[in-house]
Design an enzyme around this catalytic site. Sequence first.
Site, short mmCIF file in Angstrom:
data_model
loop_
_atom_site.label_atom_id
_atom_site.label_comp_id
_atom_site.label_asym_id
_atom_site.label_seq_id
_atom_site.Cartn_x
_atom_site.Cartn_y
_atom_site.Cartn_z
N HIS A 1 0.81 -1.20 0.00
CA HIS A 1 0.00 0.00 0.00
C HIS A 1 0.86 1.27 0.00
CE1 HIS A 1 -3.12 2.71 1.41
NE2 HIS A 1 -2.13 3.23 2.10
N CYS B 1 -3.28 -4.48 -14.64
CA CYS B 1 -3.23 -3.25 -13.86
C CYS B 1 -2.36 -3.41 -12.62
CB CYS B 1 -4.63 -2.77 -13.47
SG CYS B 1 -5.56 -4.01 -12.57
C1 PEP Z 1 -3.32 -6.25 -8.04
O1 PEP Z 1 -3.59 -7.12 -7.23
O2 PEP Z 1 -2.44 -6.37 -8.91
C2 PEP Z 1 -4.02 -4.97 -8.00
C3 PEP Z 1 -3.86 -4.09 -8.97
O3 PEP Z 1 -4.80 -4.70 -6.90
P1 PEP Z 1 -4.23 -4.21 -5.48
O4 PEP Z 1 -2.79 -3.87 -5.64
O5 PEP Z 1 -5.06 -3.06 -5.08
O6 PEP Z 1 -4.46 -5.43 -4.64
#
Ligand code: PEP
Length: 762
Positions: free
Chosen positions: A399, A709
Site C-alpha cells: 500500500h 493493472c
Molecule cells: C493487483 O492485485 O495487482 C491490484 C492491482 O490490486 P491491489 O494492488 O489493489 O491489490
Amino acid sequence: MKEVPNILWLEEIRKEDIPSVGGKGASLGEMASIGLPVPKAFVVTAQAFRRFLVETGIEKKIFASYEKLDVENNEALEKAASGAKSMVLKGKMPAILKDEIRKAYKKMSSGDLIVAVRSSATAEDLPDASFAGQQETYLNIKGEAALLTAVQMCWASLYGARAIYYRAKQGFDDHSVNIAVVVQQLVHSEKAGVMFTSHPITGEPLTIIEGSWGLGEAVVSGTVSPDKYIFDQRSQKVTDVLVSNKKVEIIADGDHGTKVVEVTGARQDTRVLSDAEIDKLAMYGKIAEDHYGIPQDVEWSIVGGTIYILQSRPITTIGNRKEAKGMSAEKQSATIILKGQGAAPGIASGRVVIIRDVKDTGSVKEGDILVTRMTNPDMVPAMRKVAAIVTDEGGMTCHAAIVSRELGTPAVVGTKTATHILKSGQVVTVDGEMGLIYEGEIPHAAPVAAATPQQGGAGPAAIITATSVKVNVSIPEAAVRAAATGADGVGLLRIEHLILGLNKTPGWFIANNKEEDFVRELHDGIKIVLDAFPGKPVWVRTLDAPTDEFRNMMGGENEPHEHNPMLGWRGIRRDLQSQDQFRLQVESFKRLWKEGYDNLGIMFPMVSHPDQFVAAKAMMKAFGVDVENVTLGIMIEIPSSAIMIEEFIRCGIKFASFGTNDLVQYTLAIDRNNENVADMYQPQHPAVLHLIHNAIQVCREYNVECSICGQAGSDPKMAMWLVEHGISSISANIDAIAKIRQAVARTEKRIILEAARNRDAE
Ligand code: PEP
Ligand code: MG
C-alpha cells in the site's frame, strides 16, 4: 546451420546475433549498421567461449561441481564459484582462438590500442538475459597479453557467486548460459556529453546538446555545469548557445577508473563545441531518431576532431535523469545508512520523524521524512506533506509503495530496521529510485516534475500504439497528472482511498445513517477522474481493502480480526456478503451513468469463481442497473480465475485485467507485504507467466479485452512480453507511462517487421 565464428566485427553483427554477441554487442552493431560513428569494436562470441569450455574439458568439471550445489549454503556457493572461476582463469585458451583475438586486435590499430573489454552475458532461451552488473568490465587494456587475460577474466566472471545464485534463483539452466566479450576502442575524449534528438518535453524538432571537457561522465553525473546548445532542425541552424563555467573535468586515471581534475585558466569559460561540430552531432542524432522511430538520448564524445557515438537509447523521463544527475557527484562520498526497496522514484532530504502510532501523525511537518513500520491508508494526509517515506515493512506492491508513487513522493520500503536505526530529528537523504538512505543532506537538483504532462503535448504522446496504454489512479488529486500522460484511459481506479481518506470505514457510514455521505464521496471522487478522461474508458474497481487497513479508523473496532487478511474478507467476497456496502457503491455508479458517463466500467476484485461474477451482476440488477448495457469485468488476481477464464467469459464478462500484485502472491505463496520474502516475489515466475499467457489466449479467442493493472505492467520488460503474447491493453503507474508506451511501440514495430521479413522470405 552456419557455424558462428569466434570473432564478429561490429559491422557484421545483425539483430539476430544477440545469442552470439549479447545485448551490448547487438546494440553497438545496430548503431554501426546505420552509419553512426561507433568506436571500433569486435566481439569474442559466446560460441568461442563454449568452444573454450569444451576443448579444455572444463565444461564437464564445472557442471559436476555444481550438481549438488545448494546455493543457499553460502560456504558451498563461494567454494563452487571460486573453483569454477579458477578453472576458467587457468584454462588454456585454444591456440586458434588466441590467434584470432590477436589478429583482430592488430587489425584495430597498428600500435597497441587502448581498449575496454566488456562482458555481455546471454542465455539461449532468453537471448538478452539481463544479468546486469554481474559480469565484469575492464577498462584501459593495452597490449595482446593483457587483452587475452581480460577476455578470460570476463569469462570467469560468469561464475561469480552472485551470478550463480541469481541464475539458480531465476531458474536458468547454467548449461545454456553463455558469455560474449566486447572489445572496443576506448575513447579518451577531449570533450563529451549528451544529446536529446528532439525536445524531450514538447517533442519539437530541436536538438539539445550538453557538452563539457573530458569524459562524458562529468555531464551525465552532474559533476559539472555543461555548455548547452540548441539546434533547430527546421532551419538547420544553431539557435542558442549557453557557455558555462566548467570548473572540473573527469579524465582516465592510470589503468583503472577515472578521476576529477580542475579545469584551469581560460579553458573554464571556453566554448566546447563549434557550430560545425553541433551540425554534425545533430545529424547523427537525426539518423538515430529516424532509425529507432522515437527521440533518443545519445552519449557522444570527440577526440582529435573525430566524433564518436557511444550510446543511443529512447528518452525516458527527463525528470528522472536530471534528478539522478544532480546528486551523484556528492553521492560518491556520502554514507549509506540503510537500504530497502526503491518503491517511488525521486530524491529528497529532510528531518526524520518516526511515527509509531497513527495518532502521532500530527507531529509530521511539511518536508519531513516519514519513517514508520508500515503506512496505512489513514496516514495518507501525512504522506501528502512529507518529502519522503521510509518503512520497515512492505514490498514494491504494498500500500505504501502504491500511494507514494501516485503522490510522487520518493519512498523506500522494506528496510526492516528504519524505525530502529534512524533517529527522530536526524537529517537524511532518501533515494527512492535506488532504495538507499544516506546520512545528512546531499545537495541534489530540484525535482523536475518527474511525472509531468510530457506525454500530453506533441512529444512522445505522438507515439500511437495498437495496444492501449492506460494509467492506474488511486487518489482523485492525481487524476489531472494521470490524464496529462496522454494515457488511453484508466485501467484501474482504486476507490478505497476515496473513502478511507475520510478516516471512517464503510461500515461506520452505514451504522451511523450516513449512507448518503458515503455515496456522495464516492460519486464525487470518481467523477473527478471521469472528467479528466472524457471519452476514454475508466474502469472503477469496487472496494477492496483488507480488514487490517480499516483497523485504525472510526468503525475499525468492528472489523473482524483475521489471521491472514490477504486471504480474508476483501474484494467481491466481502461485497457479496455485505449487501449494503455493495448497494451504496452501485448507487454512486448509477448516478454517474445517469449523468451520461458511459465511459465508466466496473471491475470486480478478488473473484475466484464465475458464480461470484454472476451473483454480483444479479445484485446490481436488483439495485436497478441495466446490467446488459454497462461494462462489467473482473480482475484476475487468483489463479482460479486465470484457469477458469473461459467460464467467466461465458458468463458475460466484458473484460479481464491481471492484478499481478495479488496473482503473484497467490500463485507463489509469497506475502506481497512481507519484506522477508520480498526477494522471492517474482512477477515473471514461469508459473505466473503461464497463467497469464493462457488467459490472454482465451480472451483473444473470444474477443474479450484483456489488460493488466498490477505493478508488473509498469515494468517495460514485462510490457514487452505481454505485447508479444497478445495483451490488448496495459495500465501502468503515472511515472511509468512514458517508458511503457515506448516499450509497447517498439515491440509492436518489431512484431510487424518480423512478420514482413518472414513474408518476404517465403
Ligand atoms: C493487483 O492485485 O495487482 C491490484 C492491482 O490490486 P491491489 O494492488 O489493489 O491489490
Ligand atoms: Mg489486488
